[in-house]
Scaffold this motif. Structure first.
Motif, PDB file in Angstrom:
ATOM      1  N   LYS A 114       0.848  -1.260   0.047  1.00 13.28           N
ATOM      2  CA  LYS A 114      -0.018  -0.091   0.019  1.00 13.28           C
ATOM      3  C   LYS A 114       1.010   1.200  -0.062  1.00 13.28           C
ATOM      4  N   HIS A 115       1.940   1.259   0.806  1.00 15.21           N
ATOM      5  CA  HIS A 115       2.807   2.248   0.684  1.00 15.21           C
ATOM      6  C   HIS A 115       3.467   2.878  -0.657  1.00 15.21           C
ATOM      7  N   MET A 116       3.881   1.490  -1.271  1.00 14.69           N
ATOM      8  CA  MET A 116       4.613   1.601  -2.733  1.00 14.69           C
ATOM      9  C   MET A 116       3.404   2.434  -3.636  1.00 14.69           C
ATOM     10  N   PRO A 175      -3.588   8.848  -1.351  1.00 15.96           N
ATOM     11  CA  PRO A 175      -3.749   8.538   0.241  1.00 15.96           C
ATOM     12  C   PRO A 175      -3.835   7.094   0.391  1.00 15.96           C
ATOM     13  N   LEU A 176      -3.206   6.502   1.623  1.00 21.14           N
ATOM     14  CA  LEU A 176      -3.287   5.362   1.908  1.00 21.14           C
ATOM     15  C   LEU A 176      -4.543   4.545   1.836  1.00 21.14           C
ATOM     16  N   ASP A 177      -5.615   5.546   2.255  1.00 17.78           N
ATOM     17  CA  ASP A 177      -6.977   4.829   2.247  1.00 17.78           C
ATOM     18  C   ASP A 177      -7.645   4.790   1.082  1.00 17.78           C
ATOM     19  N   GLN A 178      -7.036   5.291   0.123  1.00 20.18           N
ATOM     20  CA  GLN A 178      -7.693   5.217  -1.278  1.00 20.18           C
ATOM     21  C   GLN A 178      -6.836   4.216  -2.095  1.00 20.18           C
ATOM     22  N   VAL A 179      -5.795   3.796  -1.428  1.00 19.70           N
ATOM     23  CA  VAL A 179      -5.251   2.530  -2.260  1.00 19.70           C
ATOM     24  C   VAL A 179      -6.272   1.333  -2.716  1.00 19.70           C
ATOM     25  N   THR A 180      -6.491   0.895  -3.980  1.00 23.05           N
ATOM     26  CA  THR A 180      -7.199  -0.325  -4.120  1.00 23.05           C
ATOM     27  C   THR A 180      -6.530  -1.681  -4.337  1.00 23.05           C
TER      28      THR A 180
END
Lengths: 149, 143
Positions: free
Chosen positions: A60-62, A70-75
């Motif tokens: 997710k960080h990558m 933003p991290l919370d929008q990573v799918t």
């Protein structure tokens, strides 16, 4: 093999630092419990495969650093594409460094959400395989290079 | 009228990264079109006016160098600037790209400045405002 190990280490650092702004620390710990894995095969004067395993947090960080989301929008789709591209870049970078002269064919990277375990299919310690483990503030990563020639 | 860049790569992430770099590079409005492989790229080139192409090498249906070969057979596309962005940067691959008229070969992983410099070097896009290009020891090869 020692030279290849060093070359692989350089390629991983280069890819993670340039593309993902993540600074990895080599680790002697063989972590278990990775969440995703991307694998790519290569064929040329050297033949084999390269597998990249990532903790979900690292993946997710990558994505977040690469795409500036933003991290919370990573799918899940982001994670899959990013992990495959990371394996592709590490493999291509490594092969270019290890054998600049010859042309290589690469498979399309494969993605696994449930990693195939701690690589029982290519046990550590075999002379033709190199395993490198990394830790960072963003999570954990591990890489396995298996040579078949 | 804005310039158009065609970005060809089977990785959505790489297409997005290149698009974002182009947009923040100070070249003014640049329309970016995506394609997932060389075949789709050729199809787009047959109907769109494109000013510069960024392409990967290894892609599912048709690779970047194969596409470049097809492009050079068409009079209208013979001089279109193409920048190859690839992790597979062996000598043979790079030599072949050069023979096919590739303007620049950028090795992955890359710094944003490398994409921006390649874009500037194609001469197709004019930077907005004064020249603020960053000259770095980039890992890219000119042909």
């Amino acid at each position: 093999m020692k030279e290849l190990r060093q070359t692989l280490m350089q390629s991983i650092f280069e890819v993670f630092e340039k593309m993902f702004y993540i600074f990895l620390e080599p680790s002697d710990v063989h972590f278990l419990g990775f969440d995703v894995e991307a694998n790519i095969d290569f064929q040329g004067a050297l033949m084999g495969s390269l597998s990249l395993q990532l903790s979900h947090n690292m993946a997710k960080h990558m994505v977040s650093h690469l795409l500036n989301v933003p991290l919370d929008q990573v799918t899940d789709e982001h994670v899959q594409d990013c992990a495959k591209e990371a394996a592709n870049m590490i493999c291509g970078n490594f092969i270019t460094k290890a054998d600049h002269q010859n042309a290589y064919d690469f498979s399309s990277p494969q993605f696994y959400t449930a990693p195939r375990g701690p690589w029982p299919y290519a046990p550590d310690g075999k002379p033709e395989s190199i395993r490198l483990n990394f830790d960072s503030d963003s999570g954990r990563a591990s890489i396995l290079l298996s040579l078949s020639n | 009228m804005s310039a158009t860049a065609l970005i060809i790569d089977d990785s959505r992430s790489i297409r997005e990264v290149i698009r974002r770099i182009i947009r923040i590079s100070g070249f003014g409005p640049v329309r970016c079109i995506d394609a997932v492989d060389g075949r789709e790229g050729l199809e787009i080139l047959s109907r769109e006016k494109v000013d510069v192409v960024f392409t990967g090498i290894h892609m599912p249906e048709m690779g970047g160098l194969e596409m470049l070969g097809e492009m050079r057979k068409q009079a209208a596309l013979q001089n279109l600037p193409v920048v190859v962005v690839a992790s597979d940067a062996g000598l043979r691959r790079m030599k072949r790209a050069g023979e096919l008229g590739c303007k620049k070969f950028i090795r992955k992983p890359f710094y944003p400045e490398e994409i921006k410099k390649a874009l500037a070097d194609t001469g197709q896009l004019k930077e907005a405002g004064q020249d603020e290009r960053v000259e770095t020891d980039v890992d890219a090869v000119d042909f």
